[in-house]
Design an enzyme around this catalytic site. Structure first.
Site, PDB file in Angstrom:
ATOM      1  N   PRO A 182      18.154  39.451 -48.430  1.00  0.00           N
ATOM      2  CA  PRO A 182      17.669  40.777 -48.047  1.00  0.00           C
ATOM      3  C   PRO A 182      18.584  41.946 -48.452  1.00  0.00           C
ATOM      4  O   PRO A 182      18.177  43.106 -48.347  1.00  0.00           O
ATOM      5  CB  PRO A 182      17.557  40.694 -46.516  1.00  0.00           C
ATOM      6  CG  PRO A 182      18.408  39.541 -46.112  1.00  0.00           C
ATOM      7  CD  PRO A 182      18.474  38.599 -47.264  1.00  0.00           C
ATOM      8  N   HIS A 237      14.707  58.815 -48.123  1.00  0.00           N
ATOM      9  CA  HIS A 237      16.176  58.876 -48.229  1.00  0.00           C
ATOM     10  C   HIS A 237      16.594  59.072 -49.683  1.00  0.00           C
ATOM     11  O   HIS A 237      16.134  58.350 -50.560  1.00  0.00           O
ATOM     12  CB  HIS A 237      16.800  57.576 -47.706  1.00  0.00           C
ATOM     13  CG  HIS A 237      16.786  57.472 -46.224  1.00  0.00           C
ATOM     14  ND1 HIS A 237      17.444  56.482 -45.539  1.00  0.00           N
ATOM     15  CD2 HIS A 237      16.198  58.242 -45.279  1.00  0.00           C
ATOM     16  CE1 HIS A 237      17.266  56.641 -44.239  1.00  0.00           C
ATOM     17  NE2 HIS A 237      16.500  57.701 -44.059  1.00  0.00           N
ATOM     18  N   LYS A 273      14.569  43.913 -51.649  1.00  0.00           N
ATOM     19  CA  LYS A 273      13.601  43.756 -52.747  1.00  0.00           C
ATOM     20  C   LYS A 273      12.357  42.931 -52.406  1.00  0.00           C
ATOM     21  O   LYS A 273      11.345  43.009 -53.118  1.00  0.00           O
ATOM     22  CB  LYS A 273      14.285  43.085 -53.952  1.00  0.00           C
ATOM     23  CG  LYS A 273      15.279  43.968 -54.660  1.00  0.00           C
ATOM     24  CD  LYS A 273      14.568  44.968 -55.546  1.00  0.00           C
ATOM     25  CE  LYS A 273      15.440  46.118 -55.983  1.00  0.00           C
ATOM     26  NZ  LYS A 273      15.250  47.346 -55.213  1.00  0.00           N
ATOM     27  N   TYR A 333      25.750  50.243 -45.817  1.00  0.00           N
ATOM     28  CA  TYR A 333      26.080  48.860 -46.171  1.00  0.00           C
ATOM     29  C   TYR A 333      27.591  48.715 -46.028  1.00  0.00           C
ATOM     30  O   TYR A 333      28.344  49.360 -46.758  1.00  0.00           O
ATOM     31  CB  TYR A 333      25.672  48.557 -47.610  1.00  0.00           C
ATOM     32  CG  TYR A 333      24.177  48.417 -47.820  1.00  0.00           C
ATOM     33  CD1 TYR A 333      23.341  49.525 -47.957  1.00  0.00           C
ATOM     34  CD2 TYR A 333      23.592  47.149 -47.892  1.00  0.00           C
ATOM     35  CE1 TYR A 333      21.973  49.379 -48.148  1.00  0.00           C
ATOM     36  CE2 TYR A 333      22.219  46.997 -48.086  1.00  0.00           C
ATOM     37  CZ  TYR A 333      21.415  48.111 -48.205  1.00  0.00           C
ATOM     38  OH  TYR A 333      20.059  47.960 -48.395  1.00  0.00           O
ATOM     39  N   TYR A 364      18.314  49.806 -57.098  1.00  0.00           N
ATOM     40  CA  TYR A 364      17.969  49.928 -55.678  1.00  0.00           C
ATOM     41  C   TYR A 364      16.664  50.700 -55.507  1.00  0.00           C
ATOM     42  O   TYR A 364      15.809  50.312 -54.714  1.00  0.00           O
ATOM     43  CB  TYR A 364      19.116  50.614 -54.922  1.00  0.00           C
ATOM     44  CG  TYR A 364      19.004  50.470 -53.427  1.00  0.00           C
ATOM     45  CD1 TYR A 364      19.419  49.313 -52.781  1.00  0.00           C
ATOM     46  CD2 TYR A 364      18.465  51.492 -52.642  1.00  0.00           C
ATOM     47  CE1 TYR A 364      19.302  49.164 -51.408  1.00  0.00           C
ATOM     48  CE2 TYR A 364      18.333  51.359 -51.274  1.00  0.00           C
ATOM     49  CZ  TYR A 364      18.763  50.191 -50.659  1.00  0.00           C
ATOM     50  OH  TYR A 364      18.636  50.050 -49.299  1.00  0.00           O
TER      51      TYR A 364
HETATM   52  P1  RFL Z   1       4.755  37.187 -45.524  1.00  0.00           P
HETATM   53  O1  RFL Z   1       5.037  38.531 -44.972  1.00  0.00           O
HETATM   54  O2  RFL Z   1       5.587  36.051 -45.060  1.00  0.00           O
HETATM   55  O3  RFL Z   1       3.224  36.871 -45.212  1.00  0.00           O
HETATM   56  C1  RFL Z   1       2.671  35.586 -45.411  1.00  0.00           C
HETATM   57  C2  RFL Z   1       1.526  35.409 -44.423  1.00  0.00           C
HETATM   58  O4  RFL Z   1       0.889  34.155 -44.661  1.00  0.00           O
HETATM   59  C3  RFL Z   1       0.580  33.567 -43.400  1.00  0.00           C
HETATM   60  N1  RFL Z   1       0.420  32.109 -43.614  1.00  0.00           N
HETATM   61  C4  RFL Z   1      -0.776  31.482 -43.627  1.00  0.00           C
HETATM   62  N2  RFL Z   1      -2.019  31.967 -43.500  1.00  0.00           N
HETATM   63  C5  RFL Z   1      -3.039  31.067 -43.581  1.00  0.00           C
HETATM   64  N3  RFL Z   1      -2.857  29.731 -43.764  1.00  0.00           N
HETATM   65  C6  RFL Z   1      -1.612  29.239 -43.907  1.00  0.00           C
HETATM   66  N4  RFL Z   1      -1.432  27.928 -44.099  1.00  0.00           N
HETATM   67  C7  RFL Z   1      -0.507  30.121 -43.845  1.00  0.00           C
HETATM   68  N5  RFL Z   1       0.849  29.965 -43.944  1.00  0.00           N
HETATM   69  C8  RFL Z   1       1.385  31.176 -43.793  1.00  0.00           C
HETATM   70  C9  RFL Z   1       1.755  33.949 -42.539  1.00  0.00           C
HETATM   71  O5  RFL Z   1       1.442  33.874 -41.160  1.00  0.00           O
HETATM   72  C10 RFL Z   1       1.999  35.386 -42.992  1.00  0.00           C
HETATM   73  O6  RFL Z   1       1.271  36.318 -42.224  1.00  0.00           O
HETATM   74  O7  RFL Z   1       4.798  37.188 -47.116  1.00  0.00           O
HETATM   75  P2  RFL Z   1       4.462  38.345 -48.194  1.00  0.00           P
HETATM   76  O8  RFL Z   1       3.132  38.975 -47.877  1.00  0.00           O
HETATM   77  O9  RFL Z   1       4.702  37.744 -49.509  1.00  0.00           O
HETATM   78  O10 RFL Z   1       5.527  39.508 -47.921  1.00  0.00           O
HETATM   79  C11 RFL Z   1       6.876  39.315 -48.234  1.00  0.00           C
HETATM   80  C12 RFL Z   1       7.767  40.066 -47.246  1.00  0.00           C
HETATM   81  O11 RFL Z   1       7.379  39.752 -45.933  1.00  0.00           O
HETATM   82  C13 RFL Z   1       9.250  39.752 -47.448  1.00  0.00           C
HETATM   83  O12 RFL Z   1       9.555  39.632 -48.826  1.00  0.00           O
HETATM   84  C14 RFL Z   1      10.174  40.841 -46.861  1.00  0.00           C
HETATM   85  O13 RFL Z   1      10.037  40.940 -45.469  1.00  0.00           O
HETATM   86  C15 RFL Z   1      11.619  40.554 -47.238  1.00  0.00           C
HETATM   87  N6  RFL Z   1      12.549  41.530 -46.640  1.00  0.00           N
HETATM   88  C16 RFL Z   1      12.719  42.780 -47.197  1.00  0.00           C
HETATM   89  N7  RFL Z   1      12.034  43.160 -48.294  1.00  0.00           N
HETATM   90  C17 RFL Z   1      12.144  44.432 -48.787  1.00  0.00           C
HETATM   91  O14 RFL Z   1      11.521  44.751 -49.806  1.00  0.00           O
HETATM   92  N8  RFL Z   1      12.933  45.387 -48.190  1.00  0.00           N
HETATM   93  C18 RFL Z   1      13.655  45.100 -47.072  1.00  0.00           C
HETATM   94  O15 RFL Z   1      14.293  46.001 -46.526  1.00  0.00           O
HETATM   95  C19 RFL Z   1      13.601  43.746 -46.556  1.00  0.00           C
HETATM   96  N9  RFL Z   1      14.278  43.408 -45.460  1.00  0.00           N
HETATM   97  C20 RFL Z   1      13.265  41.194 -45.487  1.00  0.00           C
HETATM   98  C21 RFL Z   1      14.136  42.162 -44.922  1.00  0.00           C
HETATM   99  C22 RFL Z   1      13.141  39.942 -44.876  1.00  0.00           C
HETATM  100  C23 RFL Z   1      13.878  39.649 -43.769  1.00  0.00           C
HETATM  101  N10 RFL Z   1      13.711  38.381 -43.207  1.00  0.00           N
HETATM  102  C24 RFL Z   1      13.081  38.211 -41.936  1.00  0.00           C
HETATM  103  C25 RFL Z   1      13.886  37.239 -44.062  1.00  0.00           C
HETATM  104  C26 RFL Z   1      14.874  41.867 -43.805  1.00  0.00           C
HETATM  105  C27 RFL Z   1      14.782  40.604 -43.233  1.00  0.00           C
HETATM  106  C28 RFL Z   1      15.641  40.297 -42.045  1.00  0.00           C
HETATM  107  C1  PHB Z   2      15.802  47.023 -42.970  1.00  0.00           C
HETATM  108  O1  PHB Z   2      15.755  48.208 -42.590  1.00  0.00           O
HETATM  109  O2  PHB Z   2      15.223  46.114 -42.353  1.00  0.00           O
HETATM  110  C2  PHB Z   2      16.584  46.656 -44.172  1.00  0.00           C
HETATM  111  C3  PHB Z   2      17.147  47.670 -44.944  1.00  0.00           C
HETATM  112  C4  PHB Z   2      17.877  47.333 -46.078  1.00  0.00           C
HETATM  113  C5  PHB Z   2      18.051  46.013 -46.423  1.00  0.00           C
HETATM  114  C6  PHB Z   2      17.476  45.005 -45.663  1.00  0.00           C
HETATM  115  C7  PHB Z   2      16.740  45.333 -44.525  1.00  0.00           C
HETATM  116  O3  PHB Z   2      18.791  45.710 -47.526  1.00  0.00           O
END
Ligand code: RFL
Ligand code: PHB
Length: 398
Positions: free
Chosen positions: A294, A73, A298, A202, A386
């Protein structure tokens, strides 16, 4: 007992990418993951990859499917007061873009690479504690079919997310936690309907924030601001679609069509930073060390930047180049983390309704959005943050 060079807790994007980067440098690791392979491969979370994350995946052989299926994008849309305003990320940053590619797809790719390289991932194996962090043989304790076992290593990478055990293993008094909670949550749905816009939207609205995103030309991902602690049962599909429709409509007649909802969930909106991101031989990376709201997209990108730095630092150490990068790891990461905290807080503050009774704040936000829509300088700032700062520097990429 298992012996390895780097014990990695967590098979999320941080842990898996670190294992991949270390493998390319000839460094052994063992990944231990509490959940099943299926669970981590199906967990729908982030969707936006910065240019630097995309470049890292491509340059290390992990970007093959992302290049084919990711959606590149060049802009995003801000929607407010019933108007649309496109922010041309590509033009404003001199050619940088974002790629929309589901986090769970990236996780699938990284697990497949790990399996192909013969590197171990112990699924359904939770770490229960860490020991010896101050010595040179730290260990991860876990249970194997009810029997206690351990991974003895040179270093531990705590990549176990916000609710993991790594951060808690750092003795109180040696770290500081910085926290912020926001008075709302995000309700997210995955829907079997083609995205109603080619680019992310957004939306600022008097009823609260909404976001239109996507996963593929057939699958939409949509979010709406809701109350914290909201019960999903109070949100039947039709209520969600009606609310999204209201918040996303424009004066020039944009109308959102409903479709089958494949998945829905509610996520808290919060900020958290742990300082330093290291204790002895334990290095925290990704959500284990920091959480951002979120709105700035980032979280996943910060996780990628952390593990890229950690892999470089460990590579230098194992090649006999010294500990300087390990010693500077936390400070280097935290500089990017606080930049991302600021950007995510700013996007969140500009777009959400904090207090439905605060009309001054609502008008102030509209003033800010108007400034963004009419000032190139303001738009460049948004676009630059961004699309993301380069991995090897904090200066403007432009
Ligand atoms: P994760 O993905 O949470 O993975 C951690 C893993 O550790 C496991 N774990 C264990 N394993 C062994 N022993 C234990 N005691 C353990 N405890 C936990 C867990 O099961 C899991 O598999 O962390 P990681 O790898 O640091 O990754 C981070 C990302 O997942 C997170 O920052 C993003 O998803 C945040 N986020 C977004 N980030 C972006 O860069 N762009 C986005 O568009 C974006 N959108 C989002 C998001 C997060 C969201 N939520 C659900 C908060 C949108 C949403 C809705
Ligand atoms: C997503 O597609 O899950 C998403 C996109 C942008 C954001 C957060 C989540 O700022």
């Amino acid at each position: 007992m298992i012996r390895t060079q780097v014990g990695i807790i967590g098979a999320g994007p941080a842990g898996l990418l670190l294992a991949h980067l270390l493998h390319r440098e000839g460094i052994d690791s063992v990944v231990i993951e509490a959940r099943s392979r299926r669970h981590v491969e199906e967990r729908v979370r982030a969707g936006v990859l910065e240019q630097g994350t995309v470049d890292l995946l491509n340059s290390t052989g992990a970007g093959e499917r992302m290049r084919r299926q990711g959606l590149v994008h060049h802009g995003i849309e801000l929607r407010f007061a019933g108007r649309r305003h496109r922010v041309d990320l590509f033009e404003l940053t001199g050619g940088r873009a974002i790629t929309v590619y589901g986090q769970h797809e990236l996780v699938k790719d990284l697990i497949a690479l790990r399996m192909a390289s013969g590197g171990p991932i112990l699924f359904e194996t939770a770490a229960v504690g860490l020991d010896g962090l101050d010595g040179d043989r730290p260990l991860i304790r876990f249970e194997n079919r009810g029997e206690p076992d351990e991974i003895v290593c040179d270093f531990i990478a705590g990549c176990d997310g916000f609710r993991g055990v790594s951060r808690a293993a750092i003795p109180a008094g040696t770290v500081r936690h910085f926290r912020k909670t926001y008075p709302f949550a995000w309700l997210g749905i995955l829907a079997a309907t083609p995205p109603a816009s080619d680019e992310l939207v957004y939306a600022h609205h008097e009823r609260g924030f909404a976001l239109l995103s996507m996963r593929s030309p057939e699958i939409s991902r949509l979010y709406l601001q809701c109350r914290p602690g909201e019960d999903l049962a109070a949100w039947p599909d039709e209520r969600i679609w009606n609310e999204l429709r209201t918040r996303l409509e424009t004066r020039d007649g944009f109308r959102l069509e409903s479709g089958p909802v494949l998945q829905k969930s509610i996520a808290a909106v919060r900020s958290h930073v742990t300082e330093p991101m290291r204790h002895g031989r334990l290095f925290l990376a990704g959500d284990a060390a920091h959480i951002v709201p979120p709105t700035g997209a980032k979280g996943l990108n910060l996780a990628a930047a952390d593990v890229w730095l950690l892999s470089r630092a460990l590579t230098r150490h194992y090649r006999g180049g010294g500990a300087d990068l390990l010693d500077s790891y936390s400070d280097t990461c935290l500089r990017r983390v606080w930049r991302a905290q600021h950007f995510s807080w700013w996007m969140t503050s500009m777009l959400h309704r904090f207090d439905p009774a605060d009309d001054f704040e609502f008008r102030r936000q509209l003033g800010e959005l108007d400034n963004l829509a009419s000032s190139r300088a303001a738009s460049v700032n948004l676009a630059e943050n961004y699309t993301g700062l380069p991995l090897d520097g904090m200066e403007s990429p432009i």
